[in-house]
Enzyme design. Structure first.
Site, mmCIF file in Angstrom:
data_model
loop_
_atom_site.group_PDB
_atom_site.id
_atom_site.type_symbol
_atom_site.label_atom_id
_atom_site.label_comp_id
_atom_site.label_asym_id
_atom_site.label_seq_id
_atom_site.Cartn_x
_atom_site.Cartn_y
_atom_site.Cartn_z
ATOM 1 N N LEU A 48 0.860 -1.180 0.000
ATOM 2 C CA LEU A 48 0.000 0.000 0.000
ATOM 3 C C LEU A 48 0.898 1.233 0.000
ATOM 4 O O LEU A 48 1.863 1.293 0.764
ATOM 5 C CB LEU A 48 -0.888 0.021 1.249
ATOM 6 C CG LEU A 48 -1.970 -1.046 1.325
ATOM 7 C CD1 LEU A 48 -2.675 -0.978 2.682
ATOM 8 C CD2 LEU A 48 -2.977 -0.884 0.201
ATOM 9 N N GLU A 63 -8.031 3.042 8.475
ATOM 10 C CA GLU A 63 -8.659 2.530 7.254
ATOM 11 C C GLU A 63 -8.383 1.041 7.134
ATOM 12 O O GLU A 63 -9.262 0.262 6.761
ATOM 13 C CB GLU A 63 -8.120 3.289 6.033
ATOM 14 C CG GLU A 63 -8.990 3.151 4.794
ATOM 15 C CD GLU A 63 -8.888 1.818 4.067
ATOM 16 O OE1 GLU A 63 -9.883 1.377 3.465
ATOM 17 O OE2 GLU A 63 -7.787 1.215 4.099
#
Length: 192
Positions: free
Chosen positions: A27, A34
């Site tokens: 990521l 999140e």
């Protein structure tokens, strides 16, 4: 042979501007809240004994930190045309997306599986978007631009419509580490 039992197929991802979802197998942002929402969504079930089936593409599976396994209330299927057996921590190996969905919708798994979550990467997402049982897309809008080499597929926003509010999903804009993001859920229109 018993009739297959339809299961909800949901996609889940976070994407920045331009629908970027990853860079070099990771990521490109650090948003712990999140990520917690992602884990809570894919592991949440209605009652003890129920499970969710998570569908992973091979690259996505092997780029996931091993520390995340095992995950509560989940069974994992990895999609691959080349692997000979399910990788460590995975429960099943399927050659294609439809086989994985079939696995969840027929006995013995049909009695325990509640939701089929598509975790990534791009090809499983594309296959899921075309599947008739796909009805929800959980797509966190990361409101910034990051250098990405993997992208969430474009989808028809007339078919999958953004919901103003969705149960269990915060509707306010969030901010963490100086990055704003918003949880969004798109639901397939039923009158198509």
């Amino acid at each position: 042979m018993e009739k297959e039992r339809r299961k909800p197929v949901c996609l889940i991802a976070a994407a920045c501007r331009g629908l970027g979802i990853g860079k070099d197998g990771k990521l490109p942002w650090h948003l712990p809240s999140e990520f917690k929402f992602f884990i809570d969504s894919i592991t949440g079930v209605s009652k003890p004994g129920k499970m969710n089936l998570l569908i992973w593409g091979t690259r996505c599976w092997f780029s996931t930190p091993e520390v995340l396994f095992p995950m509560a209330n989940t069974l994992h299927v990895v999609l691959s045309k080349t692997l000979e057996s399910a990788p460590k921590h995975a429960h099943f190996l399927c050659k294609d997306f439809d086989s994985a969905v079939l696995l969840a919708s027929q006995p013995p798994l049909s009695d325990v599986i509640e939701t089929i979550w598509v975790i990534g990467g791009v090809q499983p997402y594309k296959d899921a978007l075309k599947h008739p049982w796909c009805d929800l897309i959980y797509l966190t809008d990361v409101r910034a631009t990051f250098d990405c080499d993997v992208f969430f597929p474009e989808f028809d926003k007339r078919v999958f419509q953004l919901q103003d509010k969705f149960p269990g999903v915060p509707s306010e804009i969030q901010e963490e580490n100086g990055i704003q993001f918003k949880y969004e859920v798109f639901k397939k229109k039923t009158d198509l």
